[in-house]
Design an enzyme around this catalytic site. Structure first.
Site, PDB file in Angstrom:
ATOM      1  N   ASP A 276      -3.339   1.467   1.127  1.00 54.19           N
ATOM      2  CA  ASP A 276      -3.040   0.065   1.720  1.00 54.19           C
ATOM      3  C   ASP A 276      -3.324   0.219   3.254  1.00 54.19           C
ATOM      4  O   ASP A 276      -3.204   1.049   3.850  1.00 54.19           O
ATOM      5  CB  ASP A 276      -1.762  -0.600   1.406  1.00 54.19           C
TER       6      ASP A 276
ATOM      7  N   TYR B 268       4.040   9.535  -2.172  1.00 56.72           N
ATOM      8  CA  TYR B 268       4.461   8.734  -1.202  1.00 56.72           C
ATOM      9  C   TYR B 268       5.856   8.780  -0.455  1.00 56.72           C
ATOM     10  O   TYR B 268       6.719   9.210  -1.398  1.00 56.72           O
ATOM     11  CB  TYR B 268       4.302   7.309  -1.914  1.00 56.72           C
TER      12      TYR B 268
ATOM     13  N   TYR C 286       0.812   1.460  -8.605  1.00 56.06           N
ATOM     14  CA  TYR C 286       1.254   0.654  -7.518  1.00 56.06           C
ATOM     15  C   TYR C 286       2.475   0.808  -7.107  1.00 56.06           C
ATOM     16  O   TYR C 286       3.409   0.494  -8.029  1.00 56.06           O
ATOM     17  CB  TYR C 286       0.816  -0.648  -8.013  1.00 56.06           C
TER      18      TYR C 286
END
Length: 412
Positions: free
Chosen positions: A232, A298, A370
């Site tokens: 992102d 992440y 996501y």
């Protein structure tokens, strides 16, 4: 039909040069040029008919009009057209006038010839040989640096410079930078007051920060970044970086030192982006990169309802570990992505610490998972989600990608 009868029939169409006559039998015998083959056929036919020998008027050939005898002129045009380009390998192609193609195909069909060679094949080969001698370069049928197209109708040469590819990994240290160039939403790239007449939605991108030194180094028209997925805009890319392939379009220089280029990119990016370049590539590498589903790790900072205890939070994470998540296209990207439900697995998830009543979490997920929606639930579009399991609100405050590994690197 005997070969002498075939020769007689071919010559009956009109004045035919030795090269075109030889081409009609171009796949017969070995070690002869088409001109030698045609001259031999002409003499054989004259001997059989006991008629005087007559040299062909090559300039009056009803098929090629003498074009096959201007090979050296075409080679000189090619060498002139590629002046200033750095290349080692090349390929010659030919645009044949429709009438010429129809004429030779008519003869093939009428006489049911089995071994003809098209005019374009002769031109490609013979001009290619002449260019090799003049320019000292090598013809390459599979992966040439440049392709030159001879337009017989216009008498011109078109040069197509094939792209160069190299691979590496990039890191993005600054939030707010997209991976690739985005046109301004208001003017769609035309330039307006909203984008300060730049035509861009964002002042810079990873692609541009890497690409500007690349364009200069290769004296190229453009540089296109192909990434193994994308983060992102508000996320950083840390750890060992994201694999990418850079496609350098229309490079006038090709012999560039990648180590020096890496240093120049990192210097110019001024701490916003960093790269490590690992080698040269080709178009197949791009296809492989795009099709290889990489797993990603992440590091996120999660904010929850104040009433959530660390024990509740940890227990909720445990319920997500190893689970397959059903995610409808998130609201935030629904304007540019197809509205469908995707299934992705959470491979691992764990809390690594706290900061001001917020939780640091590391997540390893399949490509396409996501992460923000895994936490928030996206108004029920992602199930299950952390917020759903907690029964209270949760959201991602910050997100960093810390590892991108291909399936092969995971031993799958």
């Amino acid at each position: 039909m005997e070969i002498i009868e075939e020769v007689e029939a071919i010559l009956g169409y009109g004045e035919t040069c030795d090269r075109c006559l030889g081409r009609f039998f171009g796949k017969r015998s070995f070690g002869l040029t088409n001109e030698e083959r045609g001259r031999a056929l002409r003499i054989t036919r004259e001997l059989a008919a006991n008629v005087p020998h007559r040299e062909a008027d090559h300039g009056s050939c009803w098929i090629c009009g003498g074009e096959l005898y201007r090979v050296d002129e075409w080679a000189a045009k090619v060498v002139e057209a590629v002046q200033g380009l750095e290349f080692e390998t090349f390929l010659v192609g030919t645009k044949v006038p429709p009438l010429v193609a129809e004429s030779e195909e008519m003869v093939w069909s009428d006489l049911a010839l089995r071994d003809p060679e098209p005019l374009k094949a002769e031109m490609n080969r013979e001009v290619g040989k002449a260019v090799s001698v003049l320019a000292g370069k090598t013809a390459d049928l599979k992966r040439p640096d440049i392709v030159v197209i001879l337009d017989l109708s216009e008498g011109t040469v078109e040069v197509q410079v094939n792209p160069i590819y190299f691979v590496g990994r990039y890191l993005k240290y600054e939030r707010g930078i997209p991976q690739t160039h985005w046109d301004c939403r208001a003017c769609r790239g035309a330039g307006c007051e909203k984008c300060n007449f730049t035509g861009k939605q964002y002042a810079d991108s990873v692609e541009e920060l890497i690409g500007r030194p690349v364009i200069e180094a290769f004296d190229a028209e453009n540089a296109v970044l192909h990434g193994a997925g994308r983060e992102d805009i508000d996320a950083r890319m840390l750890g060992s970086g994201r694999p990418f392939v850079m496609e350098v379009e229309v490079p006038r220089r090709r012999s560039v030192d990648l180590a020096a280029l890496e240093e120049e990119i990192n210097r110019n990016a001024d701490g916003r982006v960093g790269v490590h370049l690992t080698g040269w590539a080709d178009r197949k590498t791009v296809q492989s990169l795009k099709s290889d589903q990489a797993h990603k790790k992440y590091r996120i900072l999660v904010e929850t309802d104040a009433s959530v205890t660390p024990e509740e939070f940890g227990a909720a994470l445990d319920q997500l570990k190893g689970v397959t998540i059903r995610q409808r296209t998130p609201i935030r990207v629904s304007h540019r992505r197809a509205d469908k439900v995707r299934e992705r697995q959470v491979l691992d998830i764990q809390c690594t610490g706290t900061q001001d009543d917020r939780y640091w979490v590391e997540v390893v997920g399949e490509a396409g998972l996501y992460i923000k929606e895994l936490v928030s639930g996206d108004s029920g579009r992602t199930q299950p989600s952390l917020a759903q399991i907690l029964g209270r609100t949760a959201r991602v405050v910050s997100l960093d990608v810390v590892l991108v590994k291909t399936a092969n690197e995971y031993g799958e």
